[in-house]
Design a protein around this motif. Sequence first.
Motif, PDB file in Angstrom:
ATOM      1  N   GLN A  11      32.349  43.535  51.493  1.00 50.89           N
ATOM      2  CA  GLN A  11      32.423  44.284  50.063  1.00 50.89           C
ATOM      3  C   GLN A  11      33.119  42.758  49.044  1.00 50.89           C
ATOM      4  O   GLN A  11      34.259  42.378  49.511  1.00 50.89           O
ATOM      5  N   ASN A  17      44.336  48.054  49.621  1.00 51.17           N
ATOM      6  CA  ASN A  17      44.670  49.084  49.560  1.00 51.17           C
ATOM      7  C   ASN A  17      44.985  49.402  48.189  1.00 51.17           C
ATOM      8  O   ASN A  17      45.220  50.218  47.273  1.00 51.17           O
ATOM      9  N   GLY A  18      43.507  48.570  47.435  1.00 52.42           N
ATOM     10  CA  GLY A  18      44.414  48.760  45.719  1.00 52.42           C
ATOM     11  C   GLY A  18      42.464  48.854  45.801  1.00 52.42           C
ATOM     12  O   GLY A  18      41.984  49.757  46.204  1.00 52.42           O
ATOM     13  N   GLU A  19      42.141  49.339  43.956  1.00 54.39           N
ATOM     14  CA  GLU A  19      40.661  49.071  43.825  1.00 54.39           C
ATOM     15  C   GLU A  19      39.734  48.669  45.085  1.00 54.39           C
ATOM     16  O   GLU A  19      39.745  47.438  45.380  1.00 54.39           O
ATOM     17  N   GLU A  20      38.736  49.706  45.055  1.00 56.22           N
ATOM     18  CA  GLU A  20      37.746  49.221  46.382  1.00 56.22           C
ATOM     19  C   GLU A  20      36.921  48.661  45.324  1.00 56.22           C
ATOM     20  O   GLU A  20      36.205  48.430  43.885  1.00 56.22           O
ATOM     21  N   ARG A  54      43.512  42.860  41.625  1.00 57.82           N
ATOM     22  CA  ARG A  54      42.881  44.377  42.218  1.00 57.82           C
ATOM     23  C   ARG A  54      42.092  44.657  42.993  1.00 57.82           C
ATOM     24  O   ARG A  54      42.292  45.808  44.047  1.00 57.82           O
ATOM     25  N   PHE A  55      41.581  43.663  43.476  1.00 57.35           N
ATOM     26  CA  PHE A  55      40.790  44.149  45.015  1.00 57.35           C
ATOM     27  C   PHE A  55      41.432  43.952  46.180  1.00 57.35           C
ATOM     28  O   PHE A  55      41.454  42.817  47.059  1.00 57.35           O
ATOM     29  N   THR A  56      41.998  44.730  46.617  1.00 59.74           N
ATOM     30  CA  THR A  56      43.301  44.609  47.569  1.00 59.74           C
ATOM     31  C   THR A  56      42.676  45.560  49.650  1.00 59.74           C
ATOM     32  O   THR A  56      42.120  46.389  48.852  1.00 59.74           O
ATOM     33  N   LYS A 107      28.633  42.669  43.275  1.00 61.02           N
ATOM     34  CA  LYS A 107      29.581  42.430  42.135  1.00 61.02           C
ATOM     35  C   LYS A 107      30.520  41.621  41.855  1.00 61.02           C
ATOM     36  O   LYS A 107      30.240  40.017  42.253  1.00 61.02           O
ATOM     37  N   TYR A 161      32.143  40.445  37.664  1.00 63.83           N
ATOM     38  CA  TYR A 161      32.234  40.496  36.454  1.00 63.83           C
ATOM     39  C   TYR A 161      31.615  40.855  35.416  1.00 63.83           C
ATOM     40  O   TYR A 161      30.545  40.458  35.335  1.00 63.83           O
ATOM     41  N   ASP A 180      42.990  37.883  38.287  1.00 64.72           N
ATOM     42  CA  ASP A 180      42.578  39.972  37.865  1.00 64.72           C
ATOM     43  C   ASP A 180      42.095  39.688  39.379  1.00 64.72           C
ATOM     44  O   ASP A 180      42.293  41.295  39.937  1.00 64.72           O
ATOM     45  N   ASN A 235      43.719  40.220  51.019  1.00 63.48           N
ATOM     46  CA  ASN A 235      41.730  39.742  50.488  1.00 63.48           C
ATOM     47  C   ASN A 235      41.894  38.996  51.124  1.00 63.48           C
ATOM     48  O   ASN A 235      42.715  37.684  51.405  1.00 63.48           O
TER      49      ASN A 235
END
Length: 184
Positions: free
Chosen positions: A140, A161-164, A157-159, A170, A172, A153, A75
């Motif tokens: 993204q 291979n992680g959460e899109e 989370r946002f990688t 976007k 929080y 956080d 990321n």
Amino acid sequence: MANRTGTYFAFDGLGETDPTKSDFRYYATVQGWNAAEHIDFKFVNSHEKAGAVRDTSKLSTLQASIRQRLDGSKNMVVIISGDTRKSGSLLSWEIEMAVDNYKLPLIVAYTGYNSILNPAALSGQWPTSLENRINSGAAQAIHIPFKKDAMFDAVRRFTVNGEEIGGSLKYYSREAQVGWGYIS
């Protein structure tokens, strides 16, 4: 592709050789969080995974090193300050490469803000390369205040291979930001 475990930090050097006069100072803050034993904030720094390059290096040498770092990144944190330029800095090229070639999720961290609830209202601060990629939907991106808990956080989370992230604008929720103490 390399093992993508790092977080790439991008900021505007503002053409300064003195890091205290540029946005490097915010990157130094993140390095401090990472080094502090009493703070639960750890990440793999992409800048430490490739050979060091001085600001006086040839542009082609610098860009080759950046490509190597981006290739190993999961990321990218883009640090935006009140001084960040619309164009004319290496930051613009780094954003283009991260989004267009390496498909990295962006964590856009704004200095000087306690919370971010309407990222579109901050569009006047975006480098043109970021603005174009947000407006086209190519990026993204999650938009956060430059604060430790939100950054930790998001980096976790946002990688690739992680959460899109699921969009370009976007952020929080208000509840999450209240939980971190950013909003009372």
